[in-house]
Scaffold this active site. Structure first.
Site, short mmCIF file in Angstrom:
data_model
loop_
_atom_site.label_atom_id
_atom_site.label_comp_id
_atom_site.label_asym_id
_atom_site.label_seq_id
_atom_site.Cartn_x
_atom_site.Cartn_y
_atom_site.Cartn_z
N TYR A 1 -3.01 -0.97 9.94
CA TYR A 1 -3.21 -1.37 8.58
C TYR A 1 -1.73 -1.04 7.99
O TYR A 1 -1.00 -1.77 7.16
CB TYR A 1 -4.30 -0.52 7.83
CG TYR A 1 -4.34 -1.05 6.51
CD1 TYR A 1 -4.54 -2.34 6.02
CD2 TYR A 1 -3.74 -0.05 5.53
CE1 TYR A 1 -4.54 -2.53 4.56
CE2 TYR A 1 -3.66 -0.37 4.15
CZ TYR A 1 -4.23 -1.39 3.78
OH TYR A 1 -4.24 -1.77 2.27
N SER B 1 1.00 -1.10 -0.01
CA SER B 1 -0.09 0.02 0.02
C SER B 1 0.88 1.18 -0.05
O SER B 1 2.02 1.22 0.53
CB SER B 1 -0.85 -0.05 1.16
OG SER B 1 -1.52 1.16 1.50
#
Length: 283
Positions: free
Chosen positions: A188, A175
């Site tokens: 996350y 990400s």
């Protein structure tokens, strides 16, 4: 490309459901297939929806047989199977929590039993939620995130290695937050940093075996993660703050996975692609 208006919305689930999203994410491949993956078998975790669905559609168009491992989103998974079959390929659905090692082994072994081999592993399944108060985040939530986003990648890769030969591909989803960080997504972002380090380390580990390992680090993409994570007002016009002024669509990310999975990416390993709408981050 015009940015579709994204209205305020949310879902009380993680993973959320693609069939409930407005507008529907755009997963459709843009070009005719040319056989880049003819004869290949791909296992895609989190392949029921979002980026995983777009990868499944594109890989099927390029000739691959598809196995999809997912948690429990049966309606979305059935739709993805239909998409793959309409592309003229075969699709195997494998539900189960990949945070449990036995389910990772099961996903790999069922894929090989169905299709006879495994050539491409896409570690993509994950969960995300906002850390509203990190100091009070429960141990259970932290362990759930690590299980889904880190341990599942490791367990599935372990199970796959005995079936992957020279020329095989492993592609991990990371990400933009692994590089830029995000204060509201601490847990996350941490797990996505782990998937990046896992990619680079496994690339070095497997070079002598002729197996490449690469990562894709998407920015803001319109997937079930978004209504499943954010408050309705945060979802409205999601992605408008990027340099391109819009969220990315899943099909725009799937092409990066195809590059790494095909012979086009044969001289790449330990590398990361950044489909993020122009956000400049460290490589």
């Amino acid at each position: 490309m015009n940015a579709p208006h994204i209205p305020a919305q949310s879902q009380d689930a993680m993973p959320a459901d693609e069939h409930k999203m407005d507008p529907a994410p755009d997963w459709k491949p843009r070009h005719p297939g040319v056989g880049k993956l003819d004869g290949k078998v791909a296992l895609i975790t989190g392949g029921d929806s979002g980026i995983g669905r777009a990868i499944a559609a594109l890989f099927a168009r390029e000739g691959a047989k598809i196995a999809i491992a997912y948690l429990e989103e049966d309606e979305d998974a059935d739709k993805t199977r239909q998409i793959v079959e309409e592309e003229g390929s075969d699709c195997l659905l494998i539900p189960g929590d990949l945070g449990v090692k036995d389910n990772c082994v099961k996903a790999v072994e069922e894929t090989v039993a169905e299709f006879g081999k495994l050539d491409i592993l896409i570690n993509n399944g994950a969960q995300q939620w906002v850390d509203e108060d990190f100091a009070d985040l429960s141990e259970g939530k932290i362990r759930q995130m690590i299980g889904s986003n880190i341990m599942a990648y490791m367990f599935t890769t372990q199970a796959a290695l005995k079936h992957l030969g020279e020329g095989a591909r492993i592609i991990n989803t990371s990400s933009v937050n692994a590089f830029a960080g995000m204060g509201s997504l601490v847990t996350y972002s941490m797990t996505r940093g782990a998937s990046l380090a896992f990619t680079r380390s496994m690339a070095s580990n497997l070079t002598d075996k002729g197996i490449t390992v690469n990562a894709v680090a998407p920015g803001p993409i319109w997937t079930p993660f978004i209504p499943g994570t954010m408050q309705p007002e945060q979802v409205e016009d999601f992605g408008s703050g990027t340099p391109m002024g819009r969220a990315g669509q899943p099909w725009e990310v799937a092409t990066a996975y195809l590059f790494f999975a095909s012979s086009d990416g044969s001289y790449y390993t330990g590398q990361t692609m950044h489909p993020n709408g122009g956000m400049v981050v460290g490589a």
